[in-house]
Motif scaffolding. Structure first.
Motif, PDB file in Angstrom:
ATOM      1  N   GLN A 108       0.842  -1.195   0.000  1.00 42.42           N
ATOM      2  CA  GLN A 108       0.000   0.000   0.000  1.00 42.42           C
ATOM      3  C   GLN A 108       0.881   1.249   0.000  1.00 42.42           C
ATOM      4  O   GLN A 108       2.056   1.195   0.366  1.00 42.42           O
ATOM      5  N   TYR A 118       0.338   5.764   0.675  1.00 41.24           N
ATOM      6  CA  TYR A 118      -0.555   6.856   1.017  1.00 41.24           C
ATOM      7  C   TYR A 118       0.151   8.177   0.744  1.00 41.24           C
ATOM      8  O   TYR A 118       1.292   8.384   1.170  1.00 41.24           O
ATOM      9  N   THR A 128      -7.260   3.215  10.368  1.00 41.05           N
ATOM     10  CA  THR A 128      -7.279   3.704   8.986  1.00 41.05           C
ATOM     11  C   THR A 128      -5.955   3.403   8.300  1.00 41.05           C
ATOM     12  O   THR A 128      -4.917   3.210   8.949  1.00 41.05           O
ATOM     13  N   ARG A 129      -5.982   3.325   6.985  1.00 45.86           N
ATOM     14  CA  ARG A 129      -4.777   3.114   6.174  1.00 45.86           C
ATOM     15  C   ARG A 129      -4.035   1.848   6.623  1.00 45.86           C
ATOM     16  O   ARG A 129      -2.834   1.850   6.830  1.00 45.86           O
ATOM     17  N   THR A 155     -10.757   2.952   5.114  1.00 45.79           N
ATOM     18  CA  THR A 155      -9.579   2.817   4.262  1.00 45.79           C
ATOM     19  C   THR A 155      -8.735   1.621   4.714  1.00 45.79           C
ATOM     20  O   THR A 155      -7.560   1.719   5.035  1.00 45.79           O
ATOM     21  N   ASP A 158      -1.266   3.002   8.990  1.00 42.81           N
ATOM     22  CA  ASP A 158      -0.063   2.750   8.191  1.00 42.81           C
ATOM     23  C   ASP A 158       0.599   1.412   8.527  1.00 42.81           C
ATOM     24  O   ASP A 158       1.704   1.340   9.054  1.00 42.81           O
ATOM     25  N   ASP A 197      -1.922  11.389   3.174  1.00 44.39           N
ATOM     26  CA  ASP A 197      -2.922  10.614   3.922  1.00 44.39           C
ATOM     27  C   ASP A 197      -4.011  10.016   3.048  1.00 44.39           C
ATOM     28  O   ASP A 197      -4.984   9.449   3.566  1.00 44.39           O
ATOM     29  N   ARG A 198      -3.854  10.101   1.748  1.00 44.35           N
ATOM     30  CA  ARG A 198      -4.865   9.553   0.845  1.00 44.35           C
ATOM     31  C   ARG A 198      -4.313   8.302   0.170  1.00 44.35           C
ATOM     32  O   ARG A 198      -3.190   8.275  -0.322  1.00 44.35           O
ATOM     33  N   ARG A 199      -5.097   7.245   0.173  1.00 42.70           N
ATOM     34  CA  ARG A 199      -4.683   5.990  -0.439  1.00 42.70           C
ATOM     35  C   ARG A 199      -4.523   6.143  -1.949  1.00 42.70           C
ATOM     36  O   ARG A 199      -5.367   6.767  -2.612  1.00 42.70           O
TER      37      ARG A 199
END
Length: 578
Positions: A112, A114, A349-350, A373, A282, A117-119
């Motif tokens: 992954q 980011y 998240t993430r 996310t 993360d 902070d956006r995938r």
């Protein structure tokens, strides 16, 4: 009562006071072990980057009725600070080449990425180029395009819908020219396992093996869409990260984070520990990149070798092969055999696997948290007792592993899932396998079944106790917009027994519910439910099902009016999401 403070700008040689905080959670954990009574660890604002997972054991437990609390500074007040516990690594040192950004990342492995902070998605193409067919070891195609793949050993094939409820992943081993054709050899044992596992017949049509991939991912040759990335691992220990930026992004002003850890927090046997107001972010999960791939079967389960059974669904018409045993996609925050653990007002998240997973143990509470996310599920509980999952917002999960449900329960005892809102998920919203005393109450699911088929907003299967007193109760839930064809919004399946389904509302589904399943339902009551179409099998109620007092209103306005009180009580208890 003892208080310790941790700040990203602190110092582990400091005493952990407000004026001189620790720098790391690991140092705070050591300090907690040295005191008794109620302990609160206050985390100051910022990103707390973990170099290794934080492990909590029995030595990190509350004692004598006291709790150990890890919380954001100012928790519960208007002064609460934003605290992120991260397993990520910020990527710097970008070089620009042909519009793309490249960074040497050493041995970093991740699935992954980011950006601010956006995938961003892994670069890929739809399907295998050319006229292709499967061979005993992979594929052959008349297209030469695969010969242009720059790092073929890092390419991954995705098989969406290999069964209607299943999505598999297998890696490529080599690509080679063979005369006028291109031969693609897949990694083993993943490919041979897939060939053994995915076999079925539906209405006399036999399917053998995984078929052709629906998507091909992770090669620099696929990097054509802004906001996508590739990790080239062709040089061991000297990996190269490629990112094609979106308009307006600049390598010196854009924060790019690659998840590096697979686990953020692992609690083993810990007792009476609380986490409040924290963001867990993360992390990744590397298993699907290996030579065993990810041979997904159902929900959070995947095949990892071993025996395979043939299950006959309709004699001489429909059958399917299934794994005798399966493993579960892990969680980035994991509890094993814990007691009295609380997560309150946290965010997950993430994350590259499931957000929060618990195995065994008792007295778990997950309340008021946000899950978004995520590559897999939000919450997965296996074998737990006395579990409360309440008032959580779950959305945009299953982004990499489409079979993942929002909330998954298996072999739990006295587990309550209440007042959650599950939205925008690729398969089921809430899933409960065999268990006892499961209560699924007043939840709201919207926009479920977005990718795969054969599931629903609420799905339950198998034995649920030995009487209605300790069986499952599905009550007061509102299920809206189950999207893909071939779904049953409120789905009691595969030999469900001792289940009471009452006062639920179903709106806009391919099918509202189904009463005819194999193995058949036993001791299942459908009472006082509302929907916009009759369930499958309601015209001839099967033995084992009681069907009474249910109402079908095809007009949506009439249905909304008749169910206004039920709809008002379903979903989140709290106000607007943070």
């Amino acid at each position: 009562m003892a208080d310790f403070y941790v700040s990203p700008t602190g110092d582990d040689s400091a005493p952990g006071t407000p004026e001189r905080p620790f720098a790391t959670l690991h140092r705070a954990r050591r300090a907690v072990r040295e005191v008794t009574g109620e302990v609160v660890v206050h985390l100051r604002a910022g990103t707390h980057v973990l170099a290794e997972p934080l492990e909590l054991t029995e030595d990190d437990s509350g004692r004598d009725g006291h709790r150990i609390v890890y919380q954001a500074y100012g928790y519960g007040s208007g002064e609460q600070e934003r605290v992120v516990i991260s397993g990520g690594r910020e990527i710097t040192g970008w070089q620009e080449r042909n519009g793309a950004w490249l960074a040497e990342v050493g041995g970093l492995d991740t699935r992954q990425l980011y950006v601010d902070d956006r995938r961003v998605e892994r670069a890929g193409i739809d399907g295998l180029p050319g006229a292709a067919s499967r061979t005993g070891t992979g594929y052959v195609t008349d297209s030469t395009a695969p010969l242009d793949w720059q790092a073929p050993s890092g390419v991954e094939f995705v098989y969406r819908g290999v069964y209607p409820w299943t999505e598999a992943r297998c890696a490529v081993a080599t690509v080679a020219r063979d005369g006028d054709s291109t031969t693609i050899t897949m990694t083993q044992p993943a490919f041979s396992w897939a060939t053994d596992l995915y076999n079925s017949a539906w209405d006399g049509q036999v399917m053998s093996g995984p078929g052709l991939p629906t998507r091909v991912e992770n090669d620099p040759a696929f990097l054509t869409e802004p906001g996508t990335f590739v990790l080239d691992r062709s040089r061991p220990g000297d990996h190269l990260l490629h990112y094609l930026p979106r308009p307006g992004e600049h390598p010196l002003r854009t924060r790019v984070v690659a998840p590096a850890l697979e686990t953020l927090l692992h609690a083993i046997g810990a007792r009476d520990v609380s986490f409040r107001g924290l963001v867990f972010a993360d992390a990744t999960w590397l298993r699907p990149s290996g030579n065993r791939g990810l041979l997904h079967y159902h929900g959070s389960g995947y095949y990892d070798g071993g025996a395979i059974d043939k299950v006959v669904l309709v004699e001489e018409q429909a059958w399917v092969t299934v794994p005798t045993e399966s493993k579960t996609i892990p969680a980035c925050v994991t509890l094993d055999g814990t007691t009295g653990v609380r997560f309150e007002d946290c965010r997950f998240t993430r994350l590259g696997a499931t957000g929060l997973g618990a195995a065994g143990g008792a007295d778990l509470t997950v309340r008021g948290c946000d899950f978004d996310t995520l590559a897999a599920s939000a919450i997965a509980v296996t074998g737990g007792r006395d579990v409360l999952i309440e008032d959580n917002l779950i959305e945009r999960i299953g982004l990499d592993y489409s079979g993942s449900p929002g909330i998954a329960l298996l072999r739990t005892v006295d587990c309550t899932v209440a007042h959650n809102h599950v939205s925008d998920v690729p398969h089921c919203g809430i899933v409960a396998g065999p268990g006892q005393g499961t209560r699924i109450l007043r939840n709201l699911t919207t926009a479920t079944m977005g990718v795969l088929a054969d599931g629903g907003g609420v799905y339950l299967s198998g034995p649920q106790g030995d009487s209605h007193q300790n069986g499952a109760v599905i009550c007061g839930n509102v299920i809206k917009d189950t999207r893909t064809p071939y779904n049953f919004a409120l789905y009691t399946d595969y030999g469900a027994t001792w289940v009471t389904v009452e006062e639920n509302v179903v709106i806009r589904a391919d099918n509202t519910a189904i009463l005819l399943v194999s193995p058949p339902l036993e001791h299942v009551v459908y009472r006082g439910n509302f929907w916009d179409a009759d369930p499958v099998g309601s015209d001839a109620i099967p033995t084992g099902v009681i069907y009474e007092g249910n109402t079908t209103l095809a007009d949506e306005d009439e249905l909304d009016t008749a169910t206004a009180a039920i709809q008002a009580r379903a979903g989140l208890l709290r106000g607007a999401s943070r």
